[in-house]
Enzyme design. Structure first.
Site, short mmCIF file in Angstrom:
data_model
loop_
_atom_site.label_atom_id
_atom_site.label_comp_id
_atom_site.label_asym_id
_atom_site.label_seq_id
_atom_site.Cartn_x
_atom_site.Cartn_y
_atom_site.Cartn_z
CG ASP A 241 7.36 -11.18 -0.09
OD1 ASP A 241 7.53 -10.10 0.49
OD2 ASP A 241 7.97 -11.51 -1.12
CG HIS A 264 3.51 -10.58 -4.12
ND1 HIS A 264 3.66 -10.58 -2.76
CD2 HIS A 264 4.70 -10.15 -4.63
CE1 HIS A 264 4.87 -10.15 -2.44
NE2 HIS A 264 5.52 -9.89 -3.56
#
Length: 300
Positions: A241, A264
């Site tokens: 990620d 994120h």
């Protein structure tokens, strides 16, 4: 000279949207020098293009979502990770919905698809962002930090007090290259807790989630019959990620990245902190392949 890369030809595929549960078409289209990474919503008339730019991330709950004038392309981190892993600088990603298909929950299928298009070097130098001084982003006890480094090293630690998350497998360190990304990171799948699934679906999220595209974790351990692909697959996916999130800076970063319980939103805040301080970085190119601190040699 270390050159920019795109694809030689168009590649087409389809999959299921993680949150919508609907079929999504995805096309990878070669793009010109210095064109960057562009997402194109082909379900709209006329089609809308959204650059892969950190400043366009407006939603970062569970995934990274680009938003431009109320038009969204979501769940972009896995495909961005694959693009970064292969050193692709210029590409158009066409999608027929507001999210990228989840595939198997890793970057592996995207690596396969992109390689079907064959990498093509372009007659222009590849640009890198070299971090010149420490930059950090902090939220409560979570942190994401860049420090100067002669390469791209990623260190990540998660912290789950749960039977499925063995303490010795909650930290990982990777020296980024195409080879290490493909073989040590790209196949790590996303994961989620079964107890959260009903809540998410009630809020029109994770409608396409299944054990075919994620690791399911219940109160005891991993639900998937095949188990984990790596003993530390959970934290390796966090590295995956991060590679995708950090590529939204526009170029490959030359730095050390340290993440502790980062996600994120915090990864994106780190990029914004870099962009807000021009003295923290410089754009560099390499006339000699041997001088480049990151290897993009593919052994696929």
């Amino acid at each position: 000279m270390v050159k920019q890369r795109t694809l030689k030809r168009v590649v087409k595929a389809s999959g299921i949207g993680l949150h919508s549960g609907q079929k999504v078409l995805i096309n990878f289209v070669p793009h010109h020098v210095d064109g960057g990474i562009i997402f194109r919503r082909i379900d709209l008339n006329p089609p809308v293009e959204i650059p892969a730019n950190a400043l366009l991330i407006q939603e970062a709950f569970m995934c990274s979502n680009l938003v431009r004038e109320d038009i969204k392309v979501g769940t972009i981190e896995h495909v961005m990770s694959a693009i970064a892993g292969l050193g692709i600088d210029n590409l158009i990603i066409e999608v027929s919905a507001s999210e990228v298909p989840i595939m198997d929950g890793s970057a592996g299928p995207f690596i396969y698809l992109l390689m079907q298009g064959e990498l093509a070097e372009q007659d222009a130098p590849k640009k890198f962002i070299r971090i010149l001084k420490p930059v950090e982003a902090l939220i409560e006890d979570k942190r994401a930090i860049f420090t100067p480094h002669s390469g791209f090293q990623l260190n990540f630690t998660i912290d789950f007090d749960h039977p499925a998350f063995a303490k010795e497998y909650q930290s990982v360190s990777i020296d980024f290259s195409t080879e290490t990304f493909v073989y040590e990171v790209s196949e790590a799948r996303t994961f989620g807790f079964m107890k959260d699934l009903d809540y998410l679906k009630a809020n029109n999220l994770a409608l396409g989630a299944s054990l075919e595209n994620a690791i399911g974790v219940d109160d005891i351990g991993v639900v998937n019959e095949e188990g984990l692909r790596f003993a530390d697959e959970f934290v390796r996916h966090k590295i995956l990620d991060a590679v995708g999130d950090l590529y939204l800076l526009g170029h490959q970063v030359i730095a050390k990245f340290d993440g502790y319980k980062s996600g994120h939103a915090l990864n994106n805040q780190l990029l914004r902190n870099v962009q807000n301080d021009p003295s923290s970085y410089e754009i560099v190119t390499f006339n000699n392949d041997n001088d480049c601190p990151i290897s993009y040699v593919s052994v696929i």
